[in-house]
Design a protein around this motif. Structure first.
Motif, PDB file in Angstrom:
ATOM      1  N   LEU A  29      -6.068  17.722  13.539  1.00 36.64           N
ATOM      2  CA  LEU A  29      -5.968  16.890  12.728  1.00 36.64           C
ATOM      3  C   LEU A  29      -6.610  15.179  12.630  1.00 36.64           C
ATOM      4  N   ARG A  30      -7.087  15.268  11.385  1.00 35.47           N
ATOM      5  CA  ARG A  30      -6.761  13.292  11.439  1.00 35.47           C
ATOM      6  C   ARG A  30      -6.903  13.199   9.667  1.00 35.47           C
ATOM      7  N   LEU A  31      -5.603  12.281   9.646  1.00 33.31           N
ATOM      8  CA  LEU A  31      -4.656  12.255   8.146  1.00 33.31           C
ATOM      9  C   LEU A  31      -4.596  10.640   8.488  1.00 33.31           C
ATOM     10  N   VAL A  32      -5.608  10.317   7.163  1.00 35.34           N
ATOM     11  CA  VAL A  32      -5.638   8.976   6.603  1.00 35.34           C
ATOM     12  C   VAL A  32      -4.963   9.070   4.988  1.00 35.34           C
ATOM     13  N   ILE A  33      -3.543   7.649   5.460  1.00 39.00           N
ATOM     14  CA  ILE A  33      -2.294   7.333   4.270  1.00 39.00           C
ATOM     15  C   ILE A  33      -2.920   6.314   3.442  1.00 39.00           C
ATOM     16  N   ARG A  34      -3.060   6.410   2.112  1.00 40.28           N
ATOM     17  CA  ARG A  34      -3.864   5.439   1.259  1.00 40.28           C
ATOM     18  C   ARG A  34      -2.461   5.239   0.101  1.00 40.28           C
ATOM     19  N   HIS A  35      -2.450   4.136  -0.522  1.00 34.39           N
ATOM     20  CA  HIS A  35      -1.412   3.046  -1.066  1.00 34.39           C
ATOM     21  C   HIS A  35      -2.011   3.947  -2.599  1.00 34.39           C
ATOM     22  N   PRO A  36      -1.172   3.762  -3.509  1.00 32.44           N
ATOM     23  CA  PRO A  36      -1.406   4.957  -4.638  1.00 32.44           C
ATOM     24  C   PRO A  36      -2.250   3.606  -5.654  1.00 32.44           C
ATOM     25  N   ASP A  37      -1.904   2.213  -5.689  1.00 38.11           N
ATOM     26  CA  ASP A  37      -2.713   1.353  -6.456  1.00 38.11           C
ATOM     27  C   ASP A  37      -4.344   1.450  -6.285  1.00 38.11           C
ATOM     28  N   ALA A  38      -5.065   0.890  -5.177  1.00 36.47           N
ATOM     29  CA  ALA A  38      -5.962   0.634  -5.094  1.00 36.47           C
ATOM     30  C   ALA A  38      -6.563   1.893  -3.493  1.00 36.47           C
ATOM     31  N   SER A  39      -5.707   3.065  -3.197  1.00 33.29           N
ATOM     32  CA  SER A  39      -6.182   3.695  -2.438  1.00 33.29           C
ATOM     33  C   SER A  39      -6.875   3.372  -0.966  1.00 33.29           C
ATOM     34  N   ALA A  40      -6.468   1.991  -0.447  1.00 33.52           N
ATOM     35  CA  ALA A  40      -7.208   1.200   0.588  1.00 33.52           C
ATOM     36  C   ALA A  40      -5.299   2.156   1.830  1.00 33.52           C
ATOM     37  N   PRO A  41      -6.485   2.447   2.839  1.00 36.59           N
ATOM     38  CA  PRO A  41      -5.829   2.196   3.933  1.00 36.59           C
ATOM     39  C   PRO A  41      -4.521   1.498   4.315  1.00 36.59           C
ATOM     40  N   VAL A  42      -3.222   2.308   4.222  1.00 39.90           N
ATOM     41  CA  VAL A  42      -2.035   1.705   5.137  1.00 39.90           C
ATOM     42  C   VAL A  42      -2.436   0.897   6.171  1.00 39.90           C
ATOM     43  N   PRO A  43      -1.667  -0.515   5.944  1.00 34.15           N
ATOM     44  CA  PRO A  43      -2.570  -1.102   7.305  1.00 34.15           C
ATOM     45  C   PRO A  43      -1.108  -0.493   9.022  1.00 34.15           C
ATOM     46  N   SER A  44       0.367  -0.586   8.133  1.00 35.38           N
ATOM     47  CA  SER A  44       1.227  -0.790   9.238  1.00 35.38           C
ATOM     48  C   SER A  44       2.552   0.753   9.028  1.00 35.38           C
ATOM     49  N   PHE A  45       3.290   0.706   9.699  1.00 37.50           N
ATOM     50  CA  PHE A  45       4.414   1.883   9.400  1.00 37.50           C
ATOM     51  C   PHE A  45       5.158   1.770  10.343  1.00 37.50           C
ATOM     52  N   ALA A  46       7.050   1.451  10.095  1.00 32.01           N
ATOM     53  CA  ALA A  46       7.560   1.775  10.423  1.00 32.01           C
ATOM     54  C   ALA A  46       8.470   2.371  11.720  1.00 32.01           C
ATOM     55  N   VAL A  47       8.718   2.607  12.837  1.00 35.26           N
ATOM     56  CA  VAL A  47       9.048   4.059  12.928  1.00 35.26           C
ATOM     57  C   VAL A  47      10.299   4.361  13.323  1.00 35.26           C
ATOM     58  N   VAL A  48      10.993   5.287  12.637  1.00 41.34           N
ATOM     59  CA  VAL A  48      11.668   5.700  12.216  1.00 41.34           C
ATOM     60  C   VAL A  48      11.829   7.292  13.242  1.00 41.34           C
ATOM     61  N   HIS A  49      13.693   7.378  13.557  1.00 40.26           N
ATOM     62  CA  HIS A  49      13.212   8.302  14.824  1.00 40.26           C
ATOM     63  C   HIS A  49      12.683   8.747  15.793  1.00 40.26           C
ATOM     64  N   GLU A  50      12.029   6.881  16.362  1.00 36.32           N
ATOM     65  CA  GLU A  50      11.453   6.793  17.323  1.00 36.32           C
ATOM     66  C   GLU A  50       9.862   7.567  16.711  1.00 36.32           C
ATOM     67  N   ARG A  51       9.538   7.762  16.090  1.00 34.10           N
ATOM     68  CA  ARG A  51       8.050   8.024  15.419  1.00 34.10           C
ATOM     69  C   ARG A  51       7.812   6.998  14.340  1.00 34.10           C
ATOM     70  N   PRO A  52       6.011   6.694  13.814  1.00 35.11           N
ATOM     71  CA  PRO A  52       5.937   5.913  13.024  1.00 35.11           C
ATOM     72  C   PRO A  52       5.704   7.449  11.468  1.00 35.11           C
TER      73      PRO A  52
END
Length: 447
Positions: free
Chosen positions: A235-258
């Motif tokens: 699978l390829r998954l892309v996470i987008r912002h609610p307002d501008a539909s732009a891709p989310v640039p960065s994610f926090a690591v939670v329980h060892e994985r983003p």
């Protein structure tokens, strides 16, 4: 959950606008402010989603009160019908006016203007069960109504419900104790006014609540067909912002994985907990074989500077020849222990109730010797992981133990169940370097 405190903008002093004579012997008026509209509906999840999408509100779960939507400083909450569906209901503005009149006759000060009009505008056909107000002093409010001859229909420590002429209800709630400025990114309903507080469920330090993000994050999914066209190879998954539909640039690591991803099929027989790898520009890629079928993807992630997100997306993999959107399976509570991977895992979910804080506990034994196990290993930064879903996969909860240092034999969780009904769950632990997954079916009741 602490309920937010609000300033009362105006006090209704008289229907004519003139000041009423003051009786020096009369007890002082007790202050109330509008808190929420409480509806009973056929499908609480659908009503909540409709209200959130229409109003741009935030989905919430108020502990002890129910699931719903927050818009500005007010709430609309939803419960499922109990018994026969009512045939008629007062409009929200009419119900509010009748509730205010009933309360003012009994010595309460309540704003006369209806502050929930925006909430009510998108729910005109739903059954309004009651209007809720926050009392500065709930004990004094109870006493005032008792002296006026009003008997409660139901009561708890933090709330009391009355039925007034017309059949709908007026609920009084205990006050909040400060504006909540900090929360747990993994359990957003755990909040505090104190910067030094920690989450009572997972032990994480609370962080500042970020500015509200209107709308929902979107997950675009591309299924990579397996060789031969049967199933998927990734699978390829892309996470987008609610307002501008732009891709989310960065994610926090939670329980060892983003990024945590659960893959569950419609029959609730197939379960995988996997971790797609970052591929840049808000994208994640997963190399994983998925058989032909219809699945729900449940993604758990935390955008940097944002709030914890659980986003669901249905997919169909190549080669699926069954019906699309089949009826949800009928879940029947089954055995209370399972033998899996050398462990006998026993579950105790007797305390669980809809919208109540309660624990669900797993106890681990060696499957051969029967000796309680005390050598569980951390799995992805936690003693265990738990996923809970309802039969039609419209509700999903991902949780971690309340005792972060446990190595067994008991592993307790404290999920806040949104409504009564049957649920399937999978608990995952690690022992001897091996991840062990045990499925169970439980029934959550109203109490």
């Amino acid at each position: 959950m602490r309920l937010p405190t609000l300033l009362i903008a105006a006090v209704l002093t008289g229907m004519s606008g003139a000041a009423a004579p003051v009786d020096p012997a009369a007890p002082p008026q007790l202050q109330l402010r509008f808190h929420h509209l409480h509806y009973r509906v056929g499908d609480p999840a659908r009503a909540m989603n409709h209200a959130a999408q229409t109003l741009g509100g935030t989905r919430i779960l108020l502990q002890g009160h129910g699931v719903g939507v927050q818009v500005d400083e007010h709430y609309a909450l939803f419960d499922r019908f109990q018994g026969e569906e009512p045939r008629s209901t007062p409009g929200a503005a009419e119900a509010y006016a009748e509730a205010v009149a009933w309360l003012q006759e009994r010595g309460f000060s309540v704003p006369g203007d209806f502050p929930g009009a925006r909430l009510a505008a998108v729910l005109p056909g739903e059954y309004l069960d009651h209007v809720a107000f926050e009392a500065q002093d709930l004990a004094a409010a109870r006493d005032r109504l008792a002296s006026a001859g009003a008997a409660p229909d139901s009561e708890r420590d933090e709330a009391v419900l009355y039925r007034i002429p017309g059949g709908f209800g007026v609920e009084l709630l205990a006050p909040g104790d400060g504006e909540d400025a900090f929360w747990c990114p993994m359990h957003p309903d755990v909040r505090s006014a104190e910067a030094s507080a920690t989450c009572r469920l997972c032990g994480m330090p609370l962080v500042a609540i970020p500015p509200p993000q209107i709308g929902e994050y979107r997950m675009d999914v591309t299924v990579q067909p397996a060789p031969g066209g049967r199933g998927a190879s990734g699978l390829r998954l892309v996470i987008r912002h609610p307002d501008a539909s732009a891709p989310v640039p960065s994610f926090a690591v939670v329980h060892e994985r983003p990024f945590h991803l659960f893959i569950v099929d419609r029959s609730l027989d197939y379960f995988e907990h996997v971790h797609p790898e970052p591929a840049g520009e808000g994208a994640f890629e997963l190399a994983h074989d998925i058989p032909p079928g219809e699945y729900m993807l449940i993604a758990d992630f935390l955008p940097q500077g944002g709030t914890a997100q659980t986003v669901q997306r249905a997919i169909v993999t190549p080669g699926h020849d069954g019906p699309l959107m089949p009826p949800a399976p009928r879940l029947q509570p089954g055995p209370t222990d399972r033998v899996v991977g050398g462990l006998r895992i026993a579950i105790d979910a007797a305390e669980l109730a809809a919208r109540k804080e309660a624990r669900i506990q797993f106890t681990m034994f060696d499957a051969v010797t029967g000796v309680p196990v005390t050598d569980l290993e951390p799995y992805l930064g936690a003693p265990a992981h738990l996923l809970i879903v309802n039969a039609d996969l419209t509700e999903a909860l991902h949780g971690h133990p309340v005792e972060q240092a446990t190595t067994g034999p008991t592993v307790p969780f404290a999920p806040l169940m949104p409504m009564a009904g049957a649920y399937k769950l999978w608990v995952q632990v690690q022992r001897g370097g091996r991840v062990i997954t045990a499925p169970f079916v439980i029934e959550v009741v109203e109490r």
